[in-house]
Design a protein around this motif. Structure first.
Motif, PDB file in Angstrom:
ATOM      1  N   PHE A   1       1.115  -1.588   0.069  1.00 10.77           N
ATOM      2  CA  PHE A   1      -0.218  -0.257  -0.072  1.00 10.77           C
ATOM      3  C   PHE A   1       0.761   1.136   0.085  1.00 10.77           C
ATOM      4  CE2 PHE A   1      -3.169  -2.262   2.780  1.00 10.77           C
ATOM      5  CZ  PHE A   1      -3.624  -3.675   1.485  1.00 10.77           C
ATOM      6  N   ARG A   2       1.899   1.207   0.555  1.00 10.82           N
ATOM      7  CA  ARG A   2       2.847   2.292   0.464  1.00 10.82           C
ATOM      8  C   ARG A   2       3.721   2.369  -0.527  1.00 10.82           C
ATOM      9  NH1 ARG A   2       5.145   1.402   7.121  1.00 10.82           N
ATOM     10  NH2 ARG A   2       3.461   2.057   8.478  1.00 10.82           N
ATOM     11  N   GLN A   3       3.233   1.117  -0.914  1.00 10.99           N
ATOM     12  CA  GLN A   3       4.615   1.584  -2.275  1.00 10.99           C
ATOM     13  C   GLN A   3       3.385   2.507  -3.602  1.00 10.99           C
ATOM     14  OE1 GLN A   3       5.959  -1.933  -3.233  1.00 10.99           O
ATOM     15  NE2 GLN A   3       7.771  -2.211  -1.634  1.00 10.99           N
ATOM     16  N   ALA A   4       2.254   2.093  -3.608  1.00  8.99           N
ATOM     17  CA  ALA A   4       0.498   2.554  -4.391  1.00  8.99           C
ATOM     18  C   ALA A   4       0.856   3.530  -3.609  1.00  8.99           C
ATOM     19  CB  ALA A   4       0.149   1.808  -3.712  1.00  8.99           C
ATOM     20  N   GLY A   5       1.992   4.306  -2.790  1.00  7.27           N
ATOM     21  CA  GLY A   5       1.482   6.180  -2.197  1.00  7.27           C
ATOM     22  C   GLY A   5       0.372   6.306  -1.453  1.00  7.27           C
ATOM     23  N   ILE A   6      -0.633   4.961  -0.997  1.00  6.04           N
ATOM     24  CA  ILE A   6      -1.267   4.939   0.036  1.00  6.04           C
ATOM     25  C   ILE A   6      -1.270   5.713   1.511  1.00  6.04           C
ATOM     26  CG2 ILE A   6      -3.733   3.472   0.993  1.00  6.04           C
ATOM     27  CD1 ILE A   6      -3.525   1.901  -2.070  1.00  6.04           C
ATOM     28  N   GLY A   7      -2.146   6.339   2.320  1.00  7.83           N
ATOM     29  CA  GLY A   7      -1.256   6.356   3.332  1.00  7.83           C
ATOM     30  C   GLY A   7      -2.459   5.179   4.486  1.00  7.83           C
ATOM     31  N   THR A   8      -0.944   4.838   5.298  1.00  6.14           N
ATOM     32  CA  THR A   8      -1.362   3.029   6.733  1.00  6.14           C
ATOM     33  C   THR A   8      -0.733   4.359   8.125  1.00  6.14           C
ATOM     34  OG1 THR A   8       0.909   2.762   5.753  1.00  6.14           O
ATOM     35  CG2 THR A   8      -0.542   1.826   4.689  1.00  6.14           C
ATOM     36  N   PRO A   9      -1.219   3.965   8.888  1.00  4.89           N
ATOM     37  CA  PRO A   9      -0.310   4.306  10.181  1.00  4.89           C
ATOM     38  C   PRO A   9       1.145   3.203  10.406  1.00  4.89           C
ATOM     39  CG  PRO A   9      -2.777   2.595  10.487  1.00  4.89           C
ATOM     40  CD  PRO A   9      -2.364   2.643   9.010  1.00  4.89           C
ATOM     41  N   GLU A  10       1.038   4.189  11.490  1.00  2.50           N
ATOM     42  CA  GLU A  10       2.599   3.720  11.530  1.00  2.50           C
ATOM     43  C   GLU A  10       2.568   3.050  12.670  1.00  2.50           C
ATOM     44  OE1 GLU A  10       5.765   5.674  15.709  1.00  2.50           O
ATOM     45  OE2 GLU A  10       4.034   7.187  14.526  1.00  2.50           O
ATOM     46  N   GLY A  11       3.587   1.705  12.896  1.00  2.46           N
ATOM     47  CA  GLY A  11       3.318   0.756  12.880  1.00  2.46           C
ATOM     48  C   GLY A  11       4.793  -0.283  12.620  1.00  2.46           C
ATOM     49  N   TYR A  12       4.935  -1.335  13.819  1.00  4.97           N
ATOM     50  CA  TYR A  12       5.255  -2.305  13.069  1.00  4.97           C
ATOM     51  C   TYR A  12       5.253  -3.723  13.744  1.00  4.97           C
ATOM     52  CZ  TYR A  12       6.047  -2.327  17.979  1.00  4.97           C
ATOM     53  OH  TYR A  12       5.805  -2.039  19.568  1.00  4.97           O
ATOM     54  N   GLU A  13       5.775  -5.084  13.010  1.00  2.00           N
ATOM     55  CA  GLU A  13       5.380  -6.594  13.395  1.00  2.00           C
ATOM     56  C   GLU A  13       6.345  -7.091  14.774  1.00  2.00           C
ATOM     57  OE1 GLU A  13       5.800 -10.835  11.121  1.00  2.00           O
ATOM     58  OE2 GLU A  13       3.905  -8.727  10.185  1.00  2.00           O
ATOM     59  N   THR A  14       5.876  -7.740  15.527  1.00  4.48           N
ATOM     60  CA  THR A  14       6.842  -8.229  16.065  1.00  4.48           C
ATOM     61  C   THR A  14       5.743  -9.674  16.954  1.00  4.48           C
ATOM     62  OG1 THR A  14       7.625  -7.803  18.408  1.00  4.48           O
ATOM     63  CG2 THR A  14       5.423  -6.568  17.935  1.00  4.48           C
ATOM     64  N   THR A  15       6.530 -10.097  17.854  1.00  5.00           N
ATOM     65  CA  THR A  15       5.746 -11.910  18.245  1.00  5.00           C
ATOM     66  C   THR A  15       5.339 -10.788  19.717  1.00  5.00           C
ATOM     67  OG1 THR A  15       7.322 -11.400  19.928  1.00  5.00           O
ATOM     68  CG2 THR A  15       6.943 -12.718  17.377  1.00  5.00           C
ATOM     69  N   LEU A  16       4.389 -11.620  20.409  1.00  4.33           N
ATOM     70  CA  LEU A  16       3.641 -11.336  21.726  1.00  4.33           C
ATOM     71  C   LEU A  16       4.728 -11.290  22.531  1.00  4.33           C
ATOM     72  CD1 LEU A  16       0.256 -13.238  21.805  1.00  4.33           C
ATOM     73  CD2 LEU A  16       0.450 -11.004  21.785  1.00  4.33           C
ATOM     74  N   GLU A  17       5.792 -13.000  22.434  1.00  2.68           N
ATOM     75  CA  GLU A  17       6.685 -12.749  23.308  1.00  2.68           C
ATOM     76  C   GLU A  17       7.299 -11.496  23.820  1.00  2.68           C
ATOM     77  OE1 GLU A  17      10.305 -16.150  24.502  1.00  2.68           O
ATOM     78  OE2 GLU A  17       9.818 -15.600  22.351  1.00  2.68           O
ATOM     79  N   GLU A  18       7.612 -11.203  21.921  1.00  2.60           N
ATOM     80  CA  GLU A  18       8.888  -9.643  22.254  1.00  2.60           C
ATOM     81  C   GLU A  18       8.103  -8.347  22.493  1.00  2.60           C
ATOM     82  OE1 GLU A  18      12.340  -7.607  21.649  1.00  2.60           O
ATOM     83  OE2 GLU A  18      11.875  -9.451  21.981  1.00  2.60           O
TER      84      GLU A  18
END
Length: 307
Positions: A107-124
């Motif tokens: 989506f970002r490469q297509a010029g679409i706005g997305t929320p700030e965020g990141y991926e992780t695990t529940l443990e981390e």
């Protein structure tokens, strides 16, 4: 003598966390196809689905599955291997849309706005804490229908970890919470249908609000500035194209009116939107003059043509 209508196998149920809504979607779609004169077989999908389909030999499958195995590319791969046409998106679009982090990159490469965020695990997340300020949202990295979503207004993650038998290796996305309004837009054959505002009666638009009558109401078309409506529709089509969707899909947004166009963010795209009496896409199609039976019929015809 009129030509025989195709034999449609409606795939419903399955074993994901969204089984109940899939049963409702499948029933509604099967009923519609029967009203249109199709021969219909309803299949509550189990792990023997290949053997069931091989014995049945349908002309086309209507995919009314939701969640794991239904919209993550796996049932699509099975049907491709068997050479059976099917509704909705194919393997790659389904798999990428289900993986929220991968989809957001597209989506970002297509010029679409997305929320700030990141991926992780529940443990981390439990060990190191969040890397963004509260309020934020924690949600599964590969789920639908708002299953397992937590909004944490003060950054306290204990409500997540209070659940029993928690899978600490589970992949999650942590995203900044966007205050404001819930918007969604269906796309049918690359054409945006309408923009709906979803107004939950209490809290946020969770699984209960989506599928329980009286817990949310829909405003179609959404009462928003024309520029925002146009942007939602443009971004929805761009997301549909970036993923390589076909048939019908739906894009979900948050909109903070205080920030104008900067306040709009695409949360995710759903390649298997609900098809229940409460569902958003059938409601938007009706607004555009396409009744439910016609919508379902159109998806089956398109599946056969695409194949």
């Amino acid at each position: 003598m009129s030509a025989r209508k195709p034999h449609v196998a409606v795939l419903l149920g399955g074993w994901s966390s969204e089984r109940e809504v899939s049963l409702a979607s499948g029933k509604a779609c099967a009923d519609a196809l029967e009203r249109r004169g199709y021969e219909v077989t309803r299949i509550d999908v189990g792990r023997d689905v290949m053997a069931v389909l091989a014995a049945l030999k349908p002309d086309v499958c209507f995919n009314a599955l939701h969640g794991a195995f239904g919209e993550d590319g796996r049932i699509q791969a099975v049907l491709d291997i068997m050479g059976i046409p099917y509704t909705h998106s194919g393997v790659l679009a389904s798999a990428v849309a289900m993986d929220k982090t991968m989809a957001i990159r597209l989506f970002r490469q297509a010029g679409i706005g997305t929320p700030e965020g990141y991926e992780t695990t529940l443990e981390e997340l439990g060990r190191a804490g969040p890397r963004i300020d509260a309020p934020f949202v924690v949600k599964p990295a590969a789920e639908g229908s708002s299953v397992g979503v937590f909004i944490l207004p003060d950054g306290d993650t204990r409500p997540i970890f209070s659940r029993n038998a928690l899978d600490l290796a589970k992949r999650v996305r942590v995203e900044r919470f966007i205050a404001g309004r819930e918007l969604t837009c269906g796309v049918l054959d690359r054409e945006p249908l309408a923009v709906t505002e979803i107004v939950p009666k209490d809290g946020f638009y969770d699984y209960r609000a989506k599928y329980t009558e009286g817990f949310a109401y829909h405003v179609v078309p959404a009462e928003i500035p024309p520029a925002i409506e146009a942007l939602v529709q443009d971004w929805s089509q761009r997301a549909y194209d970036a993923l390589g969707c076909r048939g019908v899909a739906r894009c979900d947004f948050r909109y903070d009116p205080s920030l104008a166009e900067e306040g709009l963010s695409l949360l995710e795209a759903n390649t298997q939107p609900g098809m229940t009496p409460l569902s958003l896409v059938p409601e938007q199609a009706a607004y555009r003059g396409i009744d439910f039976d016609e919508l379902v019929d159109r998806l089956v015809k398109e599946a056969r043509c695409d194949h």
